[in-house]
Design a protein around this motif. Structure first.
Motif, PDB file in Angstrom:
ATOM      1  N   LEU A 306       0.821  -1.212   0.000  1.00 22.83           N
ATOM      2  CA  LEU A 306       0.000   0.000   0.000  1.00 22.83           C
ATOM      3  C   LEU A 306       0.856   1.265   0.000  1.00 22.83           C
ATOM      4  CD1 LEU A 306      -2.806  -0.995   2.547  1.00 22.83           C
ATOM      5  CD2 LEU A 306      -2.963  -0.901   0.047  1.00 22.83           C
ATOM      6  N   ASP A 307       2.029   1.178   0.586  1.00 28.27           N
ATOM      7  CA  ASP A 307       2.919   2.334   0.671  1.00 28.27           C
ATOM      8  C   ASP A 307       3.764   2.499  -0.593  1.00 28.27           C
ATOM      9  OD1 ASP A 307       4.112   4.527   2.176  1.00 28.27           O
ATOM     10  OD2 ASP A 307       5.906   3.290   2.276  1.00 28.27           O
ATOM     11  N   GLY A 308       3.746   1.515  -1.474  1.00 23.65           N
ATOM     12  CA  GLY A 308       4.590   1.542  -2.662  1.00 23.65           C
ATOM     13  C   GLY A 308       4.094   2.509  -3.722  1.00 23.65           C
ATOM     14  N   ARG A 309       4.949   2.798  -4.683  1.00 25.35           N
ATOM     15  CA  ARG A 309       4.607   3.719  -5.759  1.00 25.35           C
ATOM     16  C   ARG A 309       3.487   3.179  -6.638  1.00 25.35           C
ATOM     17  NH1 ARG A 309       6.890   2.800 -10.808  1.00 25.35           N
ATOM     18  NH2 ARG A 309       7.289   5.022 -11.157  1.00 25.35           N
ATOM     19  N   GLN A 310       3.235   1.872  -6.542  1.00 28.10           N
ATOM     20  CA  GLN A 310       2.224   1.237  -7.383  1.00 28.10           C
ATOM     21  C   GLN A 310       0.813   1.363  -6.821  1.00 28.10           C
ATOM     22  OE1 GLN A 310       4.419  -0.338  -5.497  1.00 28.10           O
ATOM     23  NE2 GLN A 310       3.571  -2.182  -4.544  1.00 28.10           N
ATOM     24  N   SER A 311       0.680   1.932  -5.626  1.00 28.06           N
ATOM     25  CA  SER A 311      -0.632   2.040  -4.988  1.00 28.06           C
ATOM     26  C   SER A 311      -0.961   3.505  -4.720  1.00 28.06           C
ATOM     27  CB  SER A 311      -0.663   1.252  -3.676  1.00 28.06           C
ATOM     28  OG  SER A 311      -0.439  -0.122  -3.915  1.00 28.06           O
ATOM     29  N   GLY A 312      -2.265   3.805  -4.624  1.00 26.66           N
ATOM     30  CA  GLY A 312      -2.642   5.176  -4.318  1.00 26.66           C
ATOM     31  C   GLY A 312      -4.133   5.404  -4.418  1.00 26.66           C
ATOM     32  N   ILE A 313      -4.563   6.541  -3.887  1.00 27.92           N
ATOM     33  CA  ILE A 313      -5.931   7.023  -4.043  1.00 27.92           C
ATOM     34  C   ILE A 313      -5.889   8.152  -5.062  1.00 27.92           C
ATOM     35  CG2 ILE A 313      -7.874   8.165  -2.928  1.00 27.92           C
ATOM     36  CD1 ILE A 313      -7.089   6.770  -0.326  1.00 27.92           C
ATOM     37  N   VAL A 314      -6.575   7.983  -6.160  1.00 33.57           N
ATOM     38  CA  VAL A 314      -6.561   8.942  -7.254  1.00 33.57           C
ATOM     39  C   VAL A 314      -7.845   9.766  -7.193  1.00 33.57           C
ATOM     40  CG1 VAL A 314      -6.424   9.262  -9.749  1.00 33.57           C
ATOM     41  CG2 VAL A 314      -5.207   7.347  -8.662  1.00 33.57           C
ATOM     42  N   LEU A 315      -7.711  11.072  -7.036  1.00 36.21           N
ATOM     43  CA  LEU A 315      -8.865  11.964  -6.973  1.00 36.21           C
ATOM     44  C   LEU A 315      -9.177  12.516  -8.358  1.00 36.21           C
ATOM     45  CD1 LEU A 315      -7.893  13.931  -3.730  1.00 36.21           C
ATOM     46  CD2 LEU A 315      -9.522  12.035  -3.933  1.00 36.21           C
ATOM     47  N   VAL A 316     -10.449  12.426  -8.750  1.00 40.11           N
ATOM     48  CA  VAL A 316     -10.889  12.916 -10.058  1.00 40.11           C
ATOM     49  C   VAL A 316     -12.062  13.864  -9.869  1.00 40.11           C
ATOM     50  CG1 VAL A 316     -10.081  10.884 -11.338  1.00 40.11           C
ATOM     51  CG2 VAL A 316     -12.384  10.873 -10.334  1.00 40.11           C
ATOM     52  N   ASP A 317     -12.378  14.606 -10.929  1.00 46.89           N
ATOM     53  CA  ASP A 317     -13.463  15.584 -10.849  1.00 46.89           C
ATOM     54  C   ASP A 317     -14.830  14.920 -10.773  1.00 46.89           C
ATOM     55  OD1 ASP A 317     -12.000  18.056 -10.976  1.00 46.89           O
ATOM     56  OD2 ASP A 317     -11.574  17.597 -13.074  1.00 46.89           O
ATOM     57  N   ASP A 318     -15.002  13.850 -11.559  1.00 46.94           N
ATOM     58  CA  ASP A 318     -16.307  13.179 -11.625  1.00 46.94           C
ATOM     59  C   ASP A 318     -16.102  11.771 -12.166  1.00 46.94           C
ATOM     60  OD1 ASP A 318     -15.945  13.496 -14.445  1.00 46.94           O
ATOM     61  OD2 ASP A 318     -16.966  15.437 -14.369  1.00 46.94           O
ATOM     62  N   MET A 319     -17.195  11.025 -12.291  1.00 44.98           N
ATOM     63  CA  MET A 319     -17.090   9.643 -12.732  1.00 44.98           C
ATOM     64  C   MET A 319     -16.726   9.525 -14.214  1.00 44.98           C
ATOM     65  SD  MET A 319     -17.305   7.325 -10.392  1.00 44.98           S
ATOM     66  CE  MET A 319     -16.175   8.427  -9.536  1.00 44.98           C
ATOM     67  N   ASP A 320     -17.038  10.546 -15.005  1.00 41.80           N
ATOM     68  CA  ASP A 320     -16.605  10.515 -16.411  1.00 41.80           C
ATOM     69  C   ASP A 320     -15.078  10.500 -16.483  1.00 41.80           C
ATOM     70  OD1 ASP A 320     -19.163  10.475 -17.425  1.00 41.80           O
ATOM     71  OD2 ASP A 320     -19.284  12.655 -17.678  1.00 41.80           O
ATOM     72  N   GLN A 321     -14.446  11.370 -15.719  1.00 37.06           N
ATOM     73  CA  GLN A 321     -12.984  11.367 -15.676  1.00 37.06           C
ATOM     74  C   GLN A 321     -12.479  10.072 -15.039  1.00 37.06           C
ATOM     75  OE1 GLN A 321     -11.040  14.213 -13.103  1.00 37.06           O
ATOM     76  NE2 GLN A 321      -9.136  14.187 -14.295  1.00 37.06           N
ATOM     77  N   GLY A 322     -13.199   9.583 -14.047  1.00 38.27           N
ATOM     78  CA  GLY A 322     -12.797   8.332 -13.405  1.00 38.27           C
ATOM     79  C   GLY A 322     -12.783   7.167 -14.381  1.00 38.27           C
ATOM     80  N   VAL A 323     -13.804   7.082 -15.231  1.00 38.49           N
ATOM     81  CA  VAL A 323     -13.847   6.018 -16.235  1.00 38.49           C
ATOM     82  C   VAL A 323     -12.673   6.156 -17.192  1.00 38.49           C
ATOM     83  CG1 VAL A 323     -15.136   5.105 -18.208  1.00 38.49           C
ATOM     84  CG2 VAL A 323     -16.332   5.632 -16.080  1.00 38.49           C
ATOM     85  N   ASP A 324     -12.356   7.390 -17.580  1.00 33.65           N
ATOM     86  CA  ASP A 324     -11.207   7.599 -18.466  1.00 33.65           C
ATOM     87  C   ASP A 324      -9.909   7.138 -17.802  1.00 33.65           C
ATOM     88  OD1 ASP A 324     -12.829   8.674 -20.419  1.00 33.65           O
ATOM     89  OD2 ASP A 324     -12.409  10.762 -19.894  1.00 33.65           O
ATOM     90  N   VAL A 325      -9.783   7.412 -16.516  1.00 36.94           N
ATOM     91  CA  VAL A 325      -8.558   7.018 -15.798  1.00 36.94           C
ATOM     92  C   VAL A 325      -8.436   5.500 -15.724  1.00 36.94           C
ATOM     93  CG1 VAL A 325      -7.389   7.037 -13.552  1.00 36.94           C
ATOM     94  CG2 VAL A 325      -8.356   9.158 -14.490  1.00 36.94           C
ATOM     95  N   VAL A 326      -9.516   4.817 -15.359  1.00 35.65           N
ATOM     96  CA  VAL A 326      -9.410   3.358 -15.232  1.00 35.65           C
ATOM     97  C   VAL A 326      -9.234   2.693 -16.600  1.00 35.65           C
ATOM     98  CG1 VAL A 326     -10.636   3.255 -13.029  1.00 35.65           C
ATOM     99  CG2 VAL A 326     -11.929   2.973 -15.170  1.00 35.65           C
ATOM    100  N   ASN A 327      -9.805   3.275 -17.653  1.00 31.21           N
ATOM    101  CA  ASN A 327      -9.564   2.731 -18.989  1.00 31.21           C
ATOM    102  C   ASN A 327      -8.104   2.902 -19.394  1.00 31.21           C
ATOM    103  OD1 ASN A 327     -11.907   1.486 -20.078  1.00 31.21           O
ATOM    104  ND2 ASN A 327     -12.874   3.481 -20.352  1.00 31.21           N
ATOM    105  N   ALA A 328      -7.501   4.020 -19.028  1.00 29.28           N
ATOM    106  CA  ALA A 328      -6.090   4.243 -19.337  1.00 29.28           C
ATOM    107  C   ALA A 328      -5.191   3.318 -18.518  1.00 29.28           C
ATOM    108  CB  ALA A 328      -5.721   5.703 -19.079  1.00 29.28           C
ATOM    109  N   TYR A 329      -5.564   3.115 -17.263  1.00 24.64           N
ATOM    110  CA  TYR A 329      -4.770   2.262 -16.371  1.00 24.64           C
ATOM    111  C   TYR A 329      -4.855   0.794 -16.783  1.00 24.64           C
ATOM    112  CZ  TYR A 329      -3.108   0.278 -11.928  1.00 24.64           C
ATOM    113  OH  TYR A 329      -2.428  -0.411 -10.964  1.00 24.64           O
ATOM    114  N   ALA A 330      -5.993   0.355 -17.308  1.00 21.55           N
ATOM    115  CA  ALA A 330      -6.186  -1.018 -17.806  1.00 21.55           C
ATOM    116  C   ALA A 330      -5.791  -2.047 -16.749  1.00 21.55           C
ATOM    117  CB  ALA A 330      -5.398  -1.244 -19.099  1.00 21.55           C
ATOM    118  N   ALA A 331      -6.509  -2.033 -15.641  1.00 20.35           N
ATOM    119  CA  ALA A 331      -6.168  -2.882 -14.497  1.00 20.35           C
ATOM    120  C   ALA A 331      -6.427  -4.357 -14.766  1.00 20.35           C
ATOM    121  CB  ALA A 331      -6.975  -2.449 -13.275  1.00 20.35           C
TER     122      ALA A 331
END
Length: 444
Positions: A306-331
């Motif tokens: 959890l403390d590593g560079r690979q983990s984090g809480i990402v703050l976005v403006d809204d869920m539209d931006q959130g969907v864009d972020v998770v699509n880019a991240y491709a988890a």
């Protein structure tokens, strides 16, 4: 001090910000590992079992001249298996068989003209080698996830390898052997790491070479797959496991924290990422992490992840931006905890597997959802898929043309052959319609 960092993407211009780079992953340098792995592959190719046993002594601390697991050891492992674990494995197998059978593709025949038939035929791989890691956790569920789709696909020969364990008398973990027994897999090898992949690719002792290798592993397993791709087929170069959670203010912070922790439990390099437009949720999840992490069995491992560079809480403006972020991240794994979770899930293009709502945690996918947990990592979900029946089959076109059907396209073949300056290609068609040859065939 918070256990997990925050990454603020609010107000970011998507035209100038690379969302994928904004949510970094653990360093996983497969290329660097290839330099350490190449000598291992060379040794196994040249000296077979002798090299494997030396490597097992070096890396696993196990001294043994035998790499094949005796069938009686596999049988005994099942006989002594905890009944609750057996019941869990049986249900996992049952559910996965249902979904695998549903996705099994059948031959498709197209008649392009009278007498012109092309069949798209699905053919199972002849022989596969399945790798199940030992490492920090004996992943017995990975036996199920690898074996079941191979069996449903119709693979005729299945071999499985898992690292030898000092506390198991030099054999793989007993639960792994028990799962093999439940599935009817009796060709099992106590071989781990890069040497197992090399054994599968080149053959060694009792293990004949395979056509395809699947299964997760550490960076050395991934490096071996990279080096042996072409010698043998591979599923993917799996990196550290990861979870992304897309959540709004309707999410239950305790659930979200528990799911981030469950993925961090795998490995100190595991990635746990929350993407949210709610500061209140971010604060509540941090508070839950502080509370829940210290109640776990593997606190230090989880804290490191959890403390590593690979983990984090990402703050976005809204869920539209959130969907864009998770699509880019491709988890590898993506959970969606939003008020309209199904609608947001429908907009996801890039993820190994998607888990919708508060009652579908990744843990159920790891074991009993009926989905497969061998999934693309490191952003590869934008171009690759998880393990499935399709991974264990090949496509083959079967062409069946009559004389009349060939005659109908003969001029096209000749014209295209001439356009490519390959006149003999056209001649291979026209020779079949040579008048004198046709008469000779008719007389005979």
């Amino acid at each position: 001090m918070s256990l997990i960092r925050r990454i603020d993407l609010r107000g970011a211009d998507p035209a100038s910000v690379d969302y994928r780079a904004s949510v970094p992953r653990a360093e996983f340098d497969v290329e660097a590992a290839t330099h350490q792995v190449q000598p291992i592959i060379d040794a196994v190719r040249a000296r077979g079992v002798e090299a494997i046993t030396e490597l097992s002594a070096r890396f696993d601390g196990v001294e043994s001249d035998e790499i094949a697991v005796p069938r009686e050891a596999i049988t005994t492992a099942l006989e002594t298996l905890d009944p609750a674990v057996r019941a869990g494995l049986e249900e996992s197998i049952r559910r996965l068989r249902i979904t695998c059978a549903a996705e099994l593709e059948h031959d498709v025949t197209s008649e392009l003209a009278p007498g012109a038939v092309v069949t798209h035929r699905k053919v199972p791989i002849d022989r596969v080698g399945l790798y199940v890691p030992g490492g920090l956790a004996p992943l017995v569920s990975s036996v199920v996830m690898n074996v079941v789709p191979a069996q449903v696909a119709g693979v005729r020969s299945i071999a499985l390898a898992s690292p030898p364990q000092k506390n198991s008398g030099g054999l793989p973990e007993p639960t792994i052997l028990a799962a093999c027994a439940l599935l009817g897999v009796d060709e099992v090898y106590a071989v781990g790491g890069a040497q197992a992949i090399a054994m599968f690719a080149h053959g060694a002792g009792p293990c004949e070479r395979v056509d395809l290798v699947t299964g997760p592993g550490n960076v050395y397993v991934a490096a071996a797959k990279r080096l042996l791709r072409g010698v043998v087929g591979i599923d993917s170069e799996a990196g550290p496991t990861e979870i992304a959670i897309l959540a709004d203010d309707s999410a239950d912070a305790a659930f979200v924290a528990a799911d981030l922790i469950s993925q961090a439990e795998h490995d100190p390099m595991a990635g746990s990422v929350l993407v949210t437009d709610s500061l209140a949720l971010a604060d509540a999840v941090e508070a839950e992490l502080d509370k829940q992490v210290f109640a776990t069995r593997h606190t230090e491992r989880i804290r490191t992840a959890l403390d590593g560079r690979q983990s984090g809480i990402v703050l976005v403006d809204d869920m539209d931006q959130g969907v864009d972020v998770v699509n880019a991240y491709a988890a590898e794994h993506l959970e969606i905890h939003t008020a309209d979770a199904r609608a947001h899930a429908a907009r996801v293009r890039n993820a190994g597997a998607v888990f919708i709502g508060p009652w579908a945690p990744v843990s159920v996918g790891d074991y009993c959802a009926g989905s497969n947990h061998v999934l693309p990592t490191a952003g590869c979900a934008c171009h690759s898929s998880g393990l499935s029946v399709r991974a264990f089959t090949r496509s083959m076109h079967v062409v069946d043309y009559s004389q009349a059907a060939l005659a109908e396209v003969a001029d096209h073949v000749v014209a295209l052959a001439e356009a490519e300056d390959l006149p003999s290609h056209g001649q291979a068609v026209t020779v079949r319609f040579d008048a004198s040859r046709s008469e000779t065939r008719a007389e005979s």
